[in-house]
Motif scaffolding. Structure first.
Motif, short mmCIF file in Angstrom:
data_model
loop_
_atom_site.label_atom_id
_atom_site.label_comp_id
_atom_site.label_asym_id
_atom_site.label_seq_id
_atom_site.Cartn_x
_atom_site.Cartn_y
_atom_site.Cartn_z
N GLN A 55 38.84 44.25 38.18
CA GLN A 55 37.54 44.39 38.27
C GLN A 55 37.25 45.84 39.06
OE1 GLN A 55 34.00 41.64 39.46
NE2 GLN A 55 36.36 40.56 40.65
N GLN A 93 34.53 43.08 32.01
CA GLN A 93 33.63 41.31 30.90
C GLN A 93 33.20 42.51 29.47
OE1 GLN A 93 32.22 42.66 33.81
NE2 GLN A 93 30.16 42.57 33.24
N SER A 106 36.58 38.92 35.97
CA SER A 106 35.27 39.39 36.80
C SER A 106 34.36 37.77 37.85
CB SER A 106 34.47 39.71 35.02
OG SER A 106 33.07 39.61 35.82
N SER A 111 29.44 38.16 34.27
CA SER A 111 30.08 37.59 33.00
C SER A 111 28.99 36.78 31.90
CB SER A 111 31.41 37.01 33.11
OG SER A 111 31.88 37.21 33.42
#
Length: 384
Positions: A55, A93, A106, A111
């Protein structure tokens, strides 16, 4: 000057919209498997190459993946794993949905919003079991409830990172952006420190520590917890599931990819278990990956991340999805207007996670962590 502080999570319960990079191989944030780990694949008839996209940039939030690589757990599972850092130009994502990675780290709501856009991405493991969202203000200002936000300047990260806050405010009868002024917040605490906002967002494992690493010009010492008022959104009942592992449904159904995914999860679980028991070593590994954050800040983060994972509130192994937590997260996502409907049954699956746990059955990896005890972390100015 230093300040000793028992982990914040023992007291509290438990980027902006970005363009996706066209090709991951062109990114400077690519982390190739370590040389030490390579020898662990000698027993393999073949090695499968996969990429996991994180992330954000290298920090202790992702230490378990780095440990799984550096300690040779991925290699032992006959995997050659490339760890792709996230950042302002990488939306995990979306990278996953485009086929540029096999796995992504994520949040659930982000997502599922991507899944609503017809991306076949599936949660196969829920690593973080607890949320970490805080609202922080100066103690002297007396901001103790969400209703106190009325008429103030409130910092917000936006881009879905304010979803939990929005839902909490709505439930508490405060209109986001109507009852107060929204100030675009960077991913630091400068707005609060410079008195450009009255209250700001923070995570237990990162921004809150930034405050406690800052020198108070009036005292010549680091700021102390009593200098701030903290509202924990999880304590108010607004908990959303954050870092989980995702894969594409069509990829999982192709060939032996489900087996590859199970091996990836098994090795990753070993990495997180290692970081639970060897926090300082994992911090060293993160720093070695080029983290811009200092060692004491990373140790605080590592400690707090462990608190989000260990132990699972239901007593289940790491990575187990709790249906009630999922349902609450989806409800918050819908109330916040990010999701328009409840995701279909294929949005998450546990069979691959169960296969991963079975791969480790009989070994010495503790997947429960009931005995986890948080560290006492000594913060220093600037987190050095």
């Amino acid at each position: 000057m230093t300040m000793k502080r028992n982990t914040f999570s023992r007291i509290l319960a438990a980027g902006a919209s970005a363009l996706m990079l066209a090709s991951l191989t062109a990114c400077s944030g690519m982390s190739e498997p370590s040389a030490d780990a390579a020898g662990g694949s000698d027993h393999c008839e073949s090695v499968d190459n996969v990429t996991v996209v994180l992330q954000w940039v290298a920090q202790a939030q992702f230490a378990g993946y780095f440990a799984a690589d550096d300690e040779g757990y991925y290699a032992e599972q006959c995997l050659n794993v490339t760890i792709q850092e996230g950042g302002t130009n990488v939306v995990p994502q979306q990278v996953l949905a485009s086929g540029n990675a096999e796995f992504a780290v994520s949040h659930v709501v982000k997502s599922m919003a991507t899944r609503e856009e017809s991306a076949d991405i599936v949660n196969i493991s829920q690593i973080f079991q607890r949320g970490a969202y805080l609202e922080v203000s100066w103690a002297e200002d007396g901001i103790e409830t969400l209703q106190d936000f009325n008429g103030l300047k409130v910092g917000s990260w936006g881009a879905g990172n304010d979803l939990t806050l929005r839902s909490a405010l709505e439930a508490e009868g405060v209109a986001f952006g109507e009852d107060f002024e929204v100030v675009q917040q960077p991913f630091d605490m400068s707005l609060l420190l410079n008195h450009e906002a009255d209250v700001v967002q923070a995570k237990t494992y990162n921004e809150y520590a930034q405050l406690l690493e800052t020198m108070n010009p009036e005292t010549g010492e680091l700021y102390q917890p009593e200098d701030f008022n903290v509202i924990n959104l999880q304590e108010l009942g607004y908990q959303t599931l954050e870092d989980g592992i995702y894969a594409r449904g069509d990829w999982l159904g192709d060939g032996n990819n489900a087996d590859i995914a199970a091996r990836f999860l098994a090795a990753t679980y070993q990495g997180w278990s290692f970081c639970r028991d060897n926090a300082e070593t994992c911090v060293d590994q993160v720093v070695a990956r080029g983290s811009a954050l200092g060692a004491t800040h990373q140790l605080w983060m590592m400690n707090e991340i462990n608190n989000l994972i260990w132990p699972n509130p239901t007593g289940a192994p790491i990575g187990t999805m709790d249906q009630a937590a999922w349902d609450q997260t989806i409800e918050i996502g819908m109330n916040g207007g990010v999701l328009s409907q409840v995701p279909d049954e294929g949005a998450w699956r546990q069979d691959i996670h169960e296969s991963a746990v079975a791969l480790l059955d009989g070994g010495d990896t503790d997947l429960i962590g009931d005995g986890f005890t948080p560290l006492e972390v000594e913060l220093t100015e600037g987190g050095k």
